[in-house]
Design a protein around this motif. Structure first.
Motif, PDB file in Angstrom:
ATOM      1  N   GLN A 141      -4.493   8.612  -1.907  1.00 51.15           N
ATOM      2  CA  GLN A 141      -3.287   8.214  -1.183  1.00 51.15           C
ATOM      3  C   GLN A 141      -2.082   8.547  -2.060  1.00 51.15           C
ATOM      4  OE1 GLN A 141      -4.340   4.063  -0.712  1.00 51.15           O
ATOM      5  NE2 GLN A 141      -4.713   4.379   1.477  1.00 51.15           N
ATOM      6  N   LEU A 142      -1.100   9.203  -1.449  1.00 52.30           N
ATOM      7  CA  LEU A 142       0.089   9.637  -2.183  1.00 52.30           C
ATOM      8  C   LEU A 142       1.322   8.884  -1.690  1.00 52.30           C
ATOM      9  CD1 LEU A 142      -0.452  13.508  -2.220  1.00 52.30           C
ATOM     10  CD2 LEU A 142      -0.859  11.894  -4.086  1.00 52.30           C
ATOM     11  N   PRO A 143       2.330   8.760  -2.543  1.00 45.31           N
ATOM     12  CA  PRO A 143       3.586   8.153  -2.098  1.00 45.31           C
ATOM     13  C   PRO A 143       4.228   8.968  -0.980  1.00 45.31           C
ATOM     14  CG  PRO A 143       3.492   8.279  -4.500  1.00 45.31           C
ATOM     15  CD  PRO A 143       2.341   9.085  -3.985  1.00 45.31           C
ATOM     16  N   GLN A 144       5.146   8.320  -0.255  1.00 45.37           N
ATOM     17  CA  GLN A 144       5.781   8.951   0.900  1.00 45.37           C
ATOM     18  C   GLN A 144       6.566  10.213   0.535  1.00 45.37           C
ATOM     19  OE1 GLN A 144       5.582   8.207   4.211  1.00 45.37           O
ATOM     20  NE2 GLN A 144       3.959   6.792   3.609  1.00 45.37           N
ATOM     21  N   LEU A 145       7.047  10.304  -0.695  1.00 45.03           N
ATOM     22  CA  LEU A 145       7.786  11.504  -1.091  1.00 45.03           C
ATOM     23  C   LEU A 145       6.916  12.755  -1.083  1.00 45.03           C
ATOM     24  CD1 LEU A 145      10.063  10.288  -4.035  1.00 45.03           C
ATOM     25  CD2 LEU A 145      10.834  11.400  -1.943  1.00 45.03           C
ATOM     26  N   PHE A 146       5.608  12.579  -1.245  1.00 47.69           N
ATOM     27  CA  PHE A 146       4.703  13.728  -1.330  1.00 47.69           C
ATOM     28  C   PHE A 146       4.206  14.075   0.061  1.00 47.69           C
ATOM     29  CE2 PHE A 146       4.731  11.984  -5.571  1.00 47.69           C
ATOM     30  CZ  PHE A 146       4.754  13.113  -6.374  1.00 47.69           C
ATOM     31  N   ARG A 185       9.280   2.823   2.533  1.00 49.51           N
ATOM     32  CA  ARG A 185       8.734   2.597   3.873  1.00 49.51           C
ATOM     33  C   ARG A 185       8.236   3.916   4.470  1.00 49.51           C
ATOM     34  NH1 ARG A 185      11.228   1.762   9.057  1.00 49.51           N
ATOM     35  NH2 ARG A 185      13.325   1.942   8.169  1.00 49.51           N
ATOM     36  N   PRO A 186       7.067   3.860   5.131  1.00 48.34           N
ATOM     37  CA  PRO A 186       6.554   5.083   5.761  1.00 48.34           C
ATOM     38  C   PRO A 186       7.558   5.660   6.749  1.00 48.34           C
ATOM     39  CG  PRO A 186       4.867   3.383   5.729  1.00 48.34           C
ATOM     40  CD  PRO A 186       6.130   2.729   5.277  1.00 48.34           C
ATOM     41  N   THR A 187       7.533   6.963   6.849  1.00 48.22           N
ATOM     42  CA  THR A 187       8.481   7.661   7.703  1.00 48.22           C
ATOM     43  C   THR A 187       7.752   8.776   8.435  1.00 48.22           C
ATOM     44  OG1 THR A 187      10.528   8.939   7.680  1.00 48.22           O
ATOM     45  CG2 THR A 187       9.080   9.223   5.814  1.00 48.22           C
ATOM     46  N   PRO A 188       8.259   9.198   9.583  1.00 49.07           N
ATOM     47  CA  PRO A 188       7.676  10.381  10.241  1.00 49.07           C
ATOM     48  C   PRO A 188       7.838  11.609   9.350  1.00 49.07           C
ATOM     49  CG  PRO A 188       9.142   9.168  11.710  1.00 49.07           C
ATOM     50  CD  PRO A 188       9.350   8.601  10.339  1.00 49.07           C
ATOM     51  N   GLN A 243      13.982   5.794   4.139  1.00 48.42           N
ATOM     52  CA  GLN A 243      14.201   4.795   5.179  1.00 48.42           C
ATOM     53  C   GLN A 243      14.712   3.491   4.568  1.00 48.42           C
ATOM     54  OE1 GLN A 243      13.627   5.710   8.627  1.00 48.42           O
ATOM     55  NE2 GLN A 243      13.740   7.591   7.413  1.00 48.42           N
ATOM     56  N   ASN A 244      15.695   2.877   5.216  1.00 50.62           N
ATOM     57  CA  ASN A 244      16.280   1.644   4.709  1.00 50.62           C
ATOM     58  C   ASN A 244      15.255   0.507   4.695  1.00 50.62           C
ATOM     59  OD1 ASN A 244      18.741   2.891   4.416  1.00 50.62           O
ATOM     60  ND2 ASN A 244      19.638   2.029   6.262  1.00 50.62           N
ATOM     61  N   GLU A 245      15.247  -0.216   3.588  1.00 50.36           N
ATOM     62  CA  GLU A 245      14.341  -1.355   3.442  1.00 50.36           C
ATOM     63  C   GLU A 245      14.862  -2.231   2.310  1.00 50.36           C
ATOM     64  OE1 GLU A 245       9.518  -2.255   3.234  1.00 50.36           O
ATOM     65  OE2 GLU A 245      10.302  -0.344   2.516  1.00 50.36           O
ATOM     66  N   MET A 273       0.835  -1.195   0.000  1.00 57.13           N
ATOM     67  CA  MET A 273       0.000   0.000   0.000  1.00 57.13           C
ATOM     68  C   MET A 273       0.867   1.241   0.000  1.00 57.13           C
ATOM     69  SD  MET A 273      -3.142  -0.911  -0.073  1.00 57.13           S
ATOM     70  CE  MET A 273      -3.985   0.561   0.463  1.00 57.13           C
ATOM     71  N   LEU A 274       0.406   2.257  -0.678  1.00 56.21           N
ATOM     72  CA  LEU A 274       1.100   3.538  -0.670  1.00 56.21           C
ATOM     73  C   LEU A 274       0.884   4.232   0.663  1.00 56.21           C
ATOM     74  CD1 LEU A 274       0.154   4.741  -4.229  1.00 56.21           C
ATOM     75  CD2 LEU A 274       2.429   4.136  -3.441  1.00 56.21           C
ATOM     76  N   GLY A 275       1.874   5.053   1.057  1.00 55.81           N
ATOM     77  CA  GLY A 275       1.769   5.766   2.314  1.00 55.81           C
ATOM     78  C   GLY A 275       0.626   6.778   2.286  1.00 55.81           C
ATOM     79  N   VAL A 276      -0.099   6.894   3.373  1.00 54.52           N
ATOM     80  CA  VAL A 276      -1.188   7.855   3.468  1.00 54.52           C
ATOM     81  C   VAL A 276      -0.613   9.209   3.843  1.00 54.52           C
ATOM     82  CG1 VAL A 276      -3.319   8.432   4.677  1.00 54.52           C
ATOM     83  CG2 VAL A 276      -2.802   6.051   4.144  1.00 54.52           C
ATOM     84  N   ALA A 277      -0.873  10.196   3.014  1.00 56.50           N
ATOM     85  CA  ALA A 277      -0.291  11.518   3.224  1.00 56.50           C
ATOM     86  C   ALA A 277      -1.328  12.511   3.704  1.00 56.50           C
ATOM     87  CB  ALA A 277       0.350  12.010   1.935  1.00 56.50           C
ATOM     88  N   CYS A 278      -2.421  12.042   4.265  1.00 57.76           N
ATOM     89  CA  CYS A 278      -3.465  12.968   4.701  1.00 57.76           C
ATOM     90  C   CYS A 278      -4.242  12.308   5.818  1.00 57.76           C
ATOM     91  CB  CYS A 278      -4.366  13.320   3.525  1.00 57.76           C
ATOM     92  SG  CYS A 278      -5.080  11.860   2.734  1.00 57.76           S
ATOM     93  N   ILE A 279      -5.366  12.870   6.179  1.00 51.67           N
ATOM     94  CA  ILE A 279      -6.179  12.340   7.260  1.00 51.67           C
ATOM     95  C   ILE A 279      -6.754  10.990   6.880  1.00 51.67           C
ATOM     96  CG2 ILE A 279      -6.789  14.663   8.050  1.00 51.67           C
ATOM     97  CD1 ILE A 279      -9.477  14.333   6.673  1.00 51.67           C
ATOM     98  N   SER A 280      -7.122  10.198   7.868  1.00 47.64           N
ATOM     99  CA  SER A 280      -7.693   8.886   7.597  1.00 47.64           C
ATOM    100  C   SER A 280      -8.991   9.034   6.808  1.00 47.64           C
ATOM    101  CB  SER A 280      -7.944   8.161   8.914  1.00 47.64           C
ATOM    102  OG  SER A 280      -8.837   8.898   9.718  1.00 47.64           O
TER     103      SER A 280
END
Length: 641
Positions: A14-19, A143-146, A130-132, A2-9
């Motif tokens: 859903q956007l990639p973690q870079l965005f 990988r999702p990141t803070p 993030q390393n993966e 799954m792509l990282g969620v870049a907004c509210i639930s």
């Protein structure tokens, strides 16, 4: 994946973690925006008066290419119902490779303390991938990141790549536009891990089979658990056998301990040893805060002062810089105690490093060294703690397997728009440099394919000078290499040089004068970033006034003399580390002189078959430089009649 969620639930997009908010997007070229939404859902992207719409496909995937934009911002970007704020438009650079990209601002701080203390630029943004790993194939996202895309300041940069940070600063100073630095590196990894399976399959099928062997997740999990248990058992047994309670105390009687010189001792067993040194502190320094510099040690150490632990480092590479709190140093006798722990190899000190107490406000600096110091002695009291067998290892190190990093942390980044790529890697391939040129061509090719940009600019950072004989668990004397040698480091540098020379969209950043004899992680990363920036000035910004490192354009043999013509004038005078091969392929040191753009090698008493330069792991005497001071790359050229 799954792509990282870049907004509210419950968001539809859903956007990639870079965005993320705070991101930098590339100026002057189409800007791909992609992600997931409900199948057949209309997705609208809005930013800076631009509005572009598309429809998600039957699987919910969408992509929109925004038109090129000029540098500027901050802007708010809306992608469907996702809102990204503080978005800048400028230049984005991807820095990738192994541990010399990883080296942090914290590590290099003593080289540039004043500059780092004043880091503050909201228009330079830092993103750490993030390393993966992935042994099964390519994945959709990293990988999702803070919160990432952090603005440059001392705190945000402290654990970020020093190379990337200084590159961002340098490029901002040159262009005045926002800079985005994406760092995607992993220490100790070979180039094969960064290449796609398709690129390797034809010529290196065994490499793909090697990775396929680890596609059984249960098998990998079992190996990793066994490795963890072995390390735990080894540590427990060591601590049981080793007397760890009284040795650090000032009152410990060490008069019957053996005396050793830190630069001339050997202990060729794994396990633990204890070293103690008594230091007399005068009244002027007693009680003051200080920094204890213990160079670099092999391998793990726990360091005590007067019975109190002041530092603990778990592996060989980080410099030991331990802060001594106010009041701990007493007038008169003080004792430093080091507990070395080695699961392989022999405990030893690394020579040519600082060993001292540093006092005063400049104690955090090593460039220049602090003014108020008390040097340590080379003499220590020595006691064996516990002799142990080598720790069994079943660690699979998935990051070192072919394709695993391409799958997990390269493929998911594309097609994020970037201005160029920095590739600084090769130390882990010096043991077998022969295929490196082919690997590097394949890696550059598959990354360009991934971005669908056959002209993607690459700057290849050539390996720095380093005595490769230090890559061992046992101490070795530091004796300069003066006679011709078959250097794996030089062979790999030659592969880097040739690939850059043959690729019209690549440049070589030569740094064979910025390394350290005893440290595979040299600290002068600002200077490395400057040379990378010069390469981008020439390659990306088409500044033809820029002169990079000198290069040979022709070779002429006349009798017993060899004349090398360069692409630019060099600093004149006697030149060193030139070698010539005779008819029987024996290599000989030869004298050379430089004048204008000509290097002349004289008095070869045989017909030369090959000429090479700086063909050493650590070519300290190499001195061919441009008028601006840039060093020439090492090279090996066959001479044909």
């Amino acid at each position: 994946m799954m792509l990282g969620v870049a907004c509210i639930s419950h968001a539809k997009v859903q956007l990639p973690q870079l965005f993320q908010s705070g991101m930098v997007i590339q100026r002057g070229s189409p800007i791909p925006i992609w992600g997931k939404a409900d199948a057949k859902e209309k997705v609208i992207v809005r930013i800076n008066k631009h509005q572009v719409a598309t429809m998600a496909d039957e699987n919910g995937h969408f992509r929109i290419d925004l038109p090129p934009m000029k540098a500027g911002g901050p802007y708010t970007m809306m992608v469907g119902d996702v809102v990204l704020t503080n978005v800048l438009v400028g230049d984005v650079w991807l820095c990738s490779g192994q541990s010399n990209v990883d080296v942090t601002i914290e590590r290099v701080y003593p080289q540039y303390p004043d500059e780092i203390d004043h880091f503050s630029n909201d228009k330079i943004r830092l993103f750490r991938v993030q390393n993966e790993t992935n042994t099964h194939g390519v994945q959709d996202d990293i990988r999702p990141t803070p919160i990432n895309w952090k603005a440059l300041n001392k705190q945000n940069a402290w654990q970020f790549s020093a190379l990337g940070t200084f590159l961002g600063i340098r490029q901002f100073e040159q262009t005045g536009v926002p800079q985005g630095i994406i760092v995607n590196s992993w220490g100790g990894t070979p180039i094969e891990a960064w290449i796609s399976a398709d690129s390797l399959m034809k010529d290196y099928p065994m490499l793909i089979t090697k990775t396929a062997f680890y596609q059984n997740d249960n098998y990998v999990k079992t190996l990793m658990q066994a490795n963890d248990e072995a390390n735990k058992q080894w540590d427990e047994l060591l601590n049981k056998l080793d007397g760890t309670q009284s040795y650090p105390l000032l009152s410990c009687q060490d008069s019957d301990w053996k005396t050793i010189d830190q630069n001339n001792w050997s202990w060729h067993e794994t396990g633990s040893v204890w070293l103690r040194q008594h230091v007399t502190i005068d009244k002027a320094h007693a009680g003051r805060p200080a920094r204890l510099l213990l160079g670099t040690l092999f391998d793990q150490d726990i360091t005590y002062l007067n019975g109190k632990e002041v530092g603990h480092t778990y592996y060989q590479y980080p410099p030991r810089r331990y802060d001594i709190p106010e009041g701990l140093l007493q007038e008169g006798d003080n004792v430093i105690t080091i507990r070395f722990i080695n699961k392989y190899g022999a405990a030893h000190f690394i020579p040519e490093k600082p060993y001292m107490f540093a006092f005063g406000d400049d104690r955090f600096s090593q460039n220049p060294m602090p003014k108020d110091v008390i040097p340590l002695s080379n003499t220590w009291k020595f006691h064996v703690g516990a002799e142990m067998p080598s720790c069994p290892s079943s660690d699979v190190s998935l990051q070192n397997l072919p394709t695993t990093l391409y799958n997990a942390v390269v493929y998911p980044l594309a097609p994020f728009a970037i201005n160029g790529i920095v590739w600084y890697q090769g130390e882990s391939n010096t043991g077998n440099p022969a295929p490196y040129a082919d690997y590097l061509k394949k890696m550059i090719g598959c990354w360009r394919d991934c971005w669908k940009d056959p002209k993607m600019p690459f700057v290849i950072v050539q390996l720095a000078n380093y005595d490769g004989r230090q890559q061992t668990g046992f101490p070795r004397p530091i004796t300069p290499q003066t006679e011709p040698v078959n250097s794996g480091w030089a062979q790999l540098r030659e592969a880097q040089r040739l690939v850059a020379k043959e690729d019209p969209y690549a440049e070589l950043a030569v740094i064979n004068d910025l390394g350290e004899t005893v440290d595979i992680h040299p600290l002068r990363k600002k200077e490395v970033a400057e040379r990378i920036g010069l390469c981008f000035d020439h390659l990306v910004f088409k500044n033809k006034k820029i002169k990079l490192s000198p290069e040979i354009v022709s070779v002429d043999v006349s009798g017993i003399a060899i004349q090398l013509t360069l692409d630019q004038p060099i600093q004149e005078g006697e030149l060193h580390t030139f070698e010539v091969a005779d008819e029987g392929n024996s290599i000989h040191n030869v004298p050379a002189v430089g004048k204008g753009n000509i290097i002349t090698i004289l008095n070869t008493p045989f017909t030369p078959r090959l000429v090479r330069y700086a063909w050493k792991d650590n070519p300290l005497d190499a001195n061919v430089r441009s008028l601006s001071g840039l060093p020439m790359s090492s090279f090996e050229l066959k001479i044909t009649k």
